[in-house]
Design a protein around this motif. Structure first.
Motif, mmCIF file in Angstrom:
data_model
loop_
_atom_site.group_PDB
_atom_site.id
_atom_site.type_symbol
_atom_site.label_atom_id
_atom_site.label_comp_id
_atom_site.label_asym_id
_atom_site.label_seq_id
_atom_site.Cartn_x
_atom_site.Cartn_y
_atom_site.Cartn_z
ATOM 1 N N LYS A 140 49.995 85.491 16.023
ATOM 2 C CA LYS A 140 51.014 85.304 17.079
ATOM 3 C C LYS A 140 52.293 86.054 16.723
ATOM 4 N N ASP A 172 36.233 83.305 15.629
ATOM 5 C CA ASP A 172 36.611 81.886 15.709
ATOM 6 C C ASP A 172 38.071 81.920 16.182
ATOM 7 N N THR A 216 29.549 79.834 23.659
ATOM 8 C CA THR A 216 29.877 78.483 23.171
ATOM 9 C C THR A 216 30.229 77.576 24.342
ATOM 10 N N SER A 269 48.658 75.541 22.562
ATOM 11 C CA SER A 269 49.499 74.902 21.549
ATOM 12 C C SER A 269 50.870 74.524 22.118
ATOM 13 N N LYS A 288 46.035 83.903 29.385
ATOM 14 C CA LYS A 288 45.685 83.702 27.974
ATOM 15 C C LYS A 288 44.930 84.878 27.360
ATOM 16 N N ASN A 351 35.278 72.358 16.482
ATOM 17 C CA ASN A 351 34.668 71.752 15.304
ATOM 18 C C ASN A 351 35.526 70.598 14.828
HETATM 19 P P1 NDP Z 1 40.649 80.718 20.389
HETATM 20 O O1 NDP Z 1 41.567 81.293 19.367
HETATM 21 O O2 NDP Z 1 40.058 81.621 21.393
HETATM 22 O O3 NDP Z 1 41.378 79.535 21.186
HETATM 23 C C1 NDP Z 1 41.905 78.431 20.531
HETATM 24 C C2 NDP Z 1 42.662 77.594 21.562
HETATM 25 O O4 NDP Z 1 43.055 76.369 20.960
HETATM 26 C C3 NDP Z 1 43.934 78.244 22.069
HETATM 27 O O5 NDP Z 1 44.165 77.839 23.393
HETATM 28 C C4 NDP Z 1 45.018 77.691 21.138
HETATM 29 O O6 NDP Z 1 46.298 77.656 21.742
HETATM 30 C C5 NDP Z 1 44.488 76.295 20.900
HETATM 31 N N1 NDP Z 1 44.864 75.821 19.551
HETATM 32 C C6 NDP Z 1 44.490 76.347 18.366
HETATM 33 N N2 NDP Z 1 45.021 75.665 17.349
HETATM 34 C C7 NDP Z 1 45.754 74.690 17.916
HETATM 35 C C8 NDP Z 1 46.542 73.649 17.392
HETATM 36 N N3 NDP Z 1 46.690 73.482 16.062
HETATM 37 N N4 NDP Z 1 47.136 72.811 18.286
HETATM 38 C C9 NDP Z 1 46.984 72.979 19.624
HETATM 39 N N5 NDP Z 1 46.232 73.945 20.169
HETATM 40 C C10 NDP Z 1 45.642 74.777 19.331
HETATM 41 O O7 NDP Z 1 39.518 79.947 19.553
HETATM 42 P P2 NDP Z 1 38.051 79.517 20.019
HETATM 43 O O8 NDP Z 1 38.060 79.115 21.445
HETATM 44 O O9 NDP Z 1 37.118 80.563 19.568
HETATM 45 O O10 NDP Z 1 37.772 78.244 19.087
HETATM 46 C C11 NDP Z 1 38.181 76.927 19.489
HETATM 47 C C12 NDP Z 1 37.397 75.893 18.691
HETATM 48 O O11 NDP Z 1 35.998 76.068 18.922
HETATM 49 C C13 NDP Z 1 37.568 75.965 17.165
HETATM 50 O O12 NDP Z 1 37.449 74.659 16.632
HETATM 51 C C14 NDP Z 1 36.359 76.779 16.724
HETATM 52 O O13 NDP Z 1 36.007 76.534 15.375
HETATM 53 C C15 NDP Z 1 35.311 76.218 17.685
HETATM 54 N N6 NDP Z 1 34.141 77.055 17.887
HETATM 55 C C16 NDP Z 1 34.278 78.361 18.307
HETATM 56 C C17 NDP Z 1 33.152 79.119 18.522
HETATM 57 C C18 NDP Z 1 33.230 80.508 19.096
HETATM 58 O O14 NDP Z 1 32.164 81.064 19.412
HETATM 59 N N7 NDP Z 1 34.395 81.086 19.271
HETATM 60 C C19 NDP Z 1 31.807 78.616 18.213
HETATM 61 C C20 NDP Z 1 31.770 77.209 17.866
HETATM 62 C C21 NDP Z 1 32.912 76.492 17.683
HETATM 63 P P3 NDP Z 1 47.247 78.973 21.754
HETATM 64 O O15 NDP Z 1 46.660 79.892 22.794
HETATM 65 O O16 NDP Z 1 48.589 78.467 22.120
HETATM 66 O O17 NDP Z 1 47.175 79.545 20.383
#
Ligand code: NDP
Length: 451
Positions: A140, A172, A216, A269, A288, A351
């Motif tokens: 970021k 991820d 996913t 977030s 996004k 996860n």
């Molecule tokens: P992205 O980076 O694409 O998106 C993550 C999203 O979650 C964003 O909207 C982000 O907000 C928000 N976020 C992240 N951390 C926080 C936090 N600490 N507090 C609040 N919001 C938060 O990640 P993914 O969609 O790929 O992954 C999301 C989840 O899914 C994770 O747990 C990952 O391990 C799991 N997962 C992902 C897979 C994949 O294929 N990508 C497969 C299986 C599981 P902002 O935009 O503001 O940063």
């Protein structure tokens, strides 16, 4: 440290040794306790699990890599982050699991993710080992060239440990198709080889698979569909909330909408967007994915929606909830609120997003609960399909790949249901996923001898 779980007394010493070896890793130990609880239920049918330190060998990663990642910022200063790759298990196939770039990444986070991945990958039945990696780098506020230089430096160290039949990372949090491109470009340059199968989540023009990007989220919706079908219910006509607005969340929303559900909230977030008429997904993708901005801007497109800063979606009444952002984002109080508001299904896209206590509330209330290691397995499953296409130098259509993903998710759900049923706890997908996953890996580790 977590409260000690209820265990068969023969497992206490094993737990003590696991705790002693991993005393600093509380999230890893939470997963370990949950798996031990499930093993405890299945132990009377599997006395062989107590032989040859089998349980501890499954729990112990094969290799853990921690490395320095120096990179140059746009202002010419040199910066440094810490990189990780935990290669947990190769018993079923090459190490497989994503890379996370986020400031909250620590050894513990990577360790628990790698450990969860072991069981998730086993549940897919697609011959996948397990690993996970990442760095405490915060993309970021960084320019694209800074993120590219970081990816190149990260890969300059990691490349020696990867290979299409050794270790195959994917994305991820913070690592999407753009970053996979930069990582793959640097890998190919260093090894002087076109080896598409070394990373998954690639773009369609350079070795990627249809549906990997969507996998996913689509898989999560298919899993939820299978859960509801057990109760003679369907997603059509339900009201849903999703947390996150990243890769998993966006394609969960897309498939839920395609299956006839109304999705009224998602988050990032900075807070939650509540749109009672149903989310405008195109607007969310534009904010996004394209502009990488805050969800607050959604109100510019839909002024009638509400933006709740620093809030989660769990106070919004719904039939089904899908936590898709990050770990520990839904606690006991959130679970009680969801139950009081009539939630009937919770399926984890992220996860470990639900705390242990929250899961207890759902199970006690009879809410259908899909644990992440089963419900979000669609991503890694489609990565396996991408590896197959790379190995065969072929490309399947969107429809073919999507149909295979759906079949895999139905099969993962069935494996979990069968294992739970055998153990006398029908419908308990937490127990079913843990036991079905552990059983498969333990069998392979046992067969491979002292390696
Ligand atoms: P992205 O980076 O694409 O998106 C993550 C999203 O979650 C964003 O909207 C982000 O907000 C928000 N976020 C992240 N951390 C926080 C936090 N600490 N507090 C609040 N919001 C938060 O990640 P993914 O969609 O790929 O992954 C999301 C989840 O899914 C994770 O747990 C990952 O391990 C799991 N997962 C992902 C897979 C994949 O294929 N990508 C497969 C299986 C599981 P902002 O935009 O503001 O940063």
């Amino acid at each position: 440290m977590n409260d000690a779980p209820q265990l068969d007394e023969r497992l206490h010493e094993i737990r003590e040794r696991v705790v002693a070896r991993n005393v600093a890793d509380s999230a890893y130990l939470r997963v370990a306790d949950e798996i031990l609880e499930s093993i405890s239920v299945a132990l009377p049918r599997h006395p062989e699990w107590l032989e040859d330190q089998l349980i501890e060998r499954v729990f112990e990663p094969e290799r853990q890599l921690v490395f320095r990642v120096p990179w140059t910022a746009d202002d010419g200063t040199i910066r440094m982050n810490r990189g990780y790759r935990i290669q947990h298990s190769s018993a079923l196939g090459p190490y497989k699991g994503g890379l996370r770039f986020h400031p909250t990444v620590t050894h513990d986070v990577v360790a628990f993710l790698a450990f969860e991945q072991v069981f998730k990958n086993a549940l897919t039945g697609l011959s996948l080992g397990a690993g996970k990696g990442g760095a405490d780098f915060d993309p970021k506020g960084r320019s694209p060239t800074e993120v590219m230089r970081f990816c190149q430096s990260f890969m300059t160290e990691l490349h020696r440990h990867l290979g299409a039949t050794t270790d195959v990372p994917a994305g991820d949090i913070g690592v999407g198709e753009r970053e996979i491109g930069w990582l793959y470009g640097q890998y190919a340059r260093i090894v002087n080889r076109v080896e598409a199968g070394v990373l998954t989540g690639k773009g369609l023009d350079w070795g990627g698979s249809h549906v990997r990007k969507e996998a996913t989220g689509f898989g999560l919706a298919y899993f939820a569909e299978a859960m509801l079908a057990e109760r003679d219910e369907a997603l059509e006509g339900t009201t849903c909330v999703v947390s996150g607005a990243g890769n998993v969340a966006r394609y969960t929303v897309a498939k839920l909408q395609a299956l006839g559900a109304k999705v009224v909230a998602c988050s990032d977030s900075g807070g939650t967007v509540h749109d009672p008429d149903g989310l405008d997904l195109d607007a969310i993708v534009e904010i996004k994915e394209v502009r990488r901005a805050s969800l607050e801007e959604y109100l510019q497109v839909r002024p009638e929606a509400e933006h709740m800063p620093a809030a989660t979606p769990w106070s919004i009444p719904c039939d089904a909830a899908f936590p898709c952002a990050t770990q520990d984002e839904l606690d006991e109080e959130d679970a009680r609120t969801l139950v009081a508001n009539g939630v009937r299904l919770v399926a984890e896209g992220a996860n470990l997003p639900c705390t242990h206590a929250a899961i207890g509330v759902f199970l006690e209330a009879g809410v259908a609960f899909g644990p992440g290691k089963a419900a979000n397995a669609g991503g890694v499953a489609t990565s396996a399909l991408e590896m197959r296409q790379n190995a065969g130098r072929t490309a399947w259509s969107f429809e073919t790949t999507d149909a295979r993903l759906r079949d895999v998710m139905v099969e993962v759900h069935r494996r979990c249901m069968d294992a739970a049923e055998e153990l006398g706890r029908p419908g308990d997908l937490v127990l079913g996923a843990n036991v079905a996953g552990f059983r498969t890996v333990a069998r392979a580790v046992r067969a491979l001898g002292a390696v």
